[in-house]
Motif scaffolding. Structure first.
Motif, PDB file in Angstrom:
ATOM      1  N   UNK A   1      -9.201   4.750 -10.032  1.00  0.00           N
ATOM      2  CA  UNK A   1      -8.900   4.148  -8.736  1.00  0.00           C
ATOM      3  C   UNK A   1     -10.095   4.169  -7.793  1.00  0.00           C
ATOM      4  N   UNK A   2     -10.066   3.235  -6.836  1.00  0.00           N
ATOM      5  CA  UNK A   2     -11.057   3.245  -5.761  1.00  0.00           C
ATOM      6  C   UNK A   2     -10.869   4.463  -4.863  1.00  0.00           C
ATOM      7  N   UNK A   3      -9.637   4.948  -4.729  1.00  0.00           N
ATOM      8  CA  UNK A   3      -9.365   6.103  -3.873  1.00  0.00           C
ATOM      9  C   UNK A   3     -10.058   7.356  -4.388  1.00  0.00           C
ATOM     10  N   UNK A   4      -9.898   7.644  -5.670  1.00  0.00           N
ATOM     11  CA  UNK A   4     -10.554   8.819  -6.233  1.00  0.00           C
ATOM     12  C   UNK A   4     -12.064   8.694  -6.106  1.00  0.00           C
ATOM     13  N   UNK A   5     -12.597   7.501  -6.354  1.00  0.00           N
ATOM     14  CA  UNK A   5     -14.041   7.314  -6.255  1.00  0.00           C
ATOM     15  C   UNK A   5     -14.520   7.556  -4.825  1.00  0.00           C
TER      16      UNK A   5
ATOM     17  N   UNK B   1       0.835  -1.197   0.000  1.00  0.00           N
ATOM     18  CA  UNK B   1       0.000   0.000   0.000  1.00  0.00           C
ATOM     19  C   UNK B   1       0.871   1.249   0.000  1.00  0.00           C
ATOM     20  N   UNK B   2       0.260   2.412   0.057  1.00  0.00           N
ATOM     21  CA  UNK B   2       0.946   3.674  -0.152  1.00  0.00           C
ATOM     22  C   UNK B   2       1.513   4.242   1.150  1.00  0.00           C
ATOM     23  N   UNK B   3       2.278   5.298   1.011  1.00  0.00           N
ATOM     24  CA  UNK B   3       2.780   6.080   2.137  1.00  0.00           C
ATOM     25  C   UNK B   3       2.462   7.542   1.857  1.00  0.00           C
ATOM     26  N   UNK B   4       2.138   8.295   2.928  1.00  0.00           N
ATOM     27  CA  UNK B   4       1.866   9.709   2.727  1.00  0.00           C
ATOM     28  C   UNK B   4       2.220  10.510   3.976  1.00  0.00           C
ATOM     29  N   UNK B   5       2.309  11.823   3.783  1.00  0.00           N
ATOM     30  CA  UNK B   5       2.593  12.738   4.881  1.00  0.00           C
ATOM     31  C   UNK B   5       1.877  14.051   4.618  1.00  0.00           C
ATOM     32  N   UNK B   6       1.390  14.693   5.680  1.00  0.00           N
ATOM     33  CA  UNK B   6       0.728  15.987   5.565  1.00  0.00           C
ATOM     34  C   UNK B   6       1.197  16.878   6.703  1.00  0.00           C
TER      35      UNK B   6
ATOM     36  N   UNK C   1      -7.555   0.343   0.577  1.00  0.00           N
ATOM     37  CA  UNK C   1      -8.257  -0.118  -0.605  1.00  0.00           C
ATOM     38  C   UNK C   1      -9.681  -0.529  -0.262  1.00  0.00           C
ATOM     39  N   UNK C   2     -10.514  -0.540  -1.303  1.00  0.00           N
ATOM     40  CA  UNK C   2     -11.865  -1.080  -1.207  1.00  0.00           C
ATOM     41  C   UNK C   2     -11.813  -2.515  -1.709  1.00  0.00           C
ATOM     42  N   UNK C   3     -12.041  -3.475  -0.822  1.00  0.00           N
ATOM     43  CA  UNK C   3     -12.015  -4.873  -1.228  1.00  0.00           C
ATOM     44  C   UNK C   3     -13.170  -5.198  -2.168  1.00  0.00           C
ATOM     45  N   UNK C   4     -12.896  -6.031  -3.178  1.00  0.00           N
ATOM     46  CA  UNK C   4     -13.916  -6.394  -4.154  1.00  0.00           C
ATOM     47  C   UNK C   4     -14.356  -5.219  -5.001  1.00  0.00           C
ATOM     48  N   UNK C   5     -13.455  -4.272  -5.228  1.00  0.00           N
ATOM     49  CA  UNK C   5     -13.828  -3.017  -5.877  1.00  0.00           C
ATOM     50  C   UNK C   5     -14.474  -3.214  -7.243  1.00  0.00           C
ATOM     51  N   UNK C   6     -13.927  -4.098  -8.052  1.00  0.00           N
ATOM     52  CA  UNK C   6     -14.467  -4.264  -9.403  1.00  0.00           C
ATOM     53  C   UNK C   6     -15.898  -4.776  -9.385  1.00  0.00           C
TER      54      UNK C   6
END
Length: 265
Positions: A141-145, A1-6, A114-119
């Motif tokens: 992406x599921x994230x944008x949605x 998965x991703x990494x982020x900072x704010x 993530x959203x499991x079973x996204x498709x």
């Protein structure tokens, strides 16, 4: 998965968090320590706020460690509120439109999870959006949605409620599709004034989230600490909603909206 900072506080150079620390976000892009995958090389992005209400945005599909433009920008840009993200794709092509952060007007958003079973539920979720919000969809992406679901649920006036109701829509769609709901949601988003973050999962393994004070009274919220020997990092517990403003930080319980879940048979 991703990494982020704010970051929120007095204006600092972006490099102070993104490139300079010993375990900076760029270091985490090829050697994360608390992620499912240590490599986050499927693109990166920055959203930063300045004198205009809308954030600046820079995204690319290169790994963060290999883009000299990123290092140059971080050395020159100062901001009192910014979001930065390095991507490890769990679905969706490696394209600029699929890189985080995503923006809509004054809002910026980034996600680890993530959203499991996204498709199996993607079409239903997209169809549930208002036409105005659906027209903002650029990537796959599921994230944008999920960000668009938040906007559709009143993000501009009720940030925590919008995330809660958006989460409920995902879980409800999973139930209707006959699959076990599975959502991992560690996210940060901002309107240029406040910085919000959520740590939530439908199981016991919510992606990590930390906060810490920064110099000059600023505060950071991150996927994993960028300087383990400096600063006192506070792990945010699962099922939490964080809000940072110039006046301080609050951490409140977070849960999906129950009114929508109640209609699921």
């Amino acid at each position: 998965m991703c990494r982020w900072a704010a970051y929120l506080g007095e204006a600092v150079f972006l490099e102070d968090i993104i490139t300079a620390p010993c375990h900076s976000l760029i270091a985490q892009s090829h050697c994360a320590q608390e992620a499912k995958s240590p490599t986050n090389g499927d693109g990166f992005g920055l959203a930063w706020y300045g004198d205009r209400p809308e954030p600046g945005l820079y995204r690319d599909i290169l790994p963060a460690w290999s883009d000299p433009n990123l290092k140059s920008l971080c050395r020159q840009i100062k901001s009192g509120l910014f979001l930065a993200h390095v991507r490890a794709s769990t679905g969706g092509a490696t394209s600029r439109m699929n890189c985080h952060p995503f923006i809509s007007g004054r809002w910026s958003f980034m996600h680890n999870g993530q959203i499991g079973g996204f498709e199996k539920i993607r079409r239903a979720l997209e169809n549930s959006l208002s036409d105005e919000v659906f027209d903002q969809r650029e990537g796959t992406t599921d994230s944008e949605l999920f960000f668009l679901l938040m906007i559709d649920e009143g993000l501009s006036t009720d940030p925590q409620g919008a995330v809660s109701r958006g989460t409920s829509r995902v879980l409800e769609a999973s139930h209707r599709a006959g699959i076990e709901p599975s959502l991992k949601l560690t996210t940060a988003f901002s309107d240029g004034q406040a910085l919000h973050a959520v740590r939530y999962a439908t199981d016991d393994h919510a992606p990590t989230l930390y906060t810490s004070a920064f110099r000059n009274g600023g505060r950071c919220v991150v996927s994993e600490p960028f300087d383990r020997d400096g600063g006192e990092w506070q792990a945010i517990p699962p099922a939490s909603f964080v809000t940072m403003t110039a006046d301080g930080t609050s951490i409140r319980p977070f849960a999906p909206a129950t009114n929508k879940l109640a209609v699921v048979g």
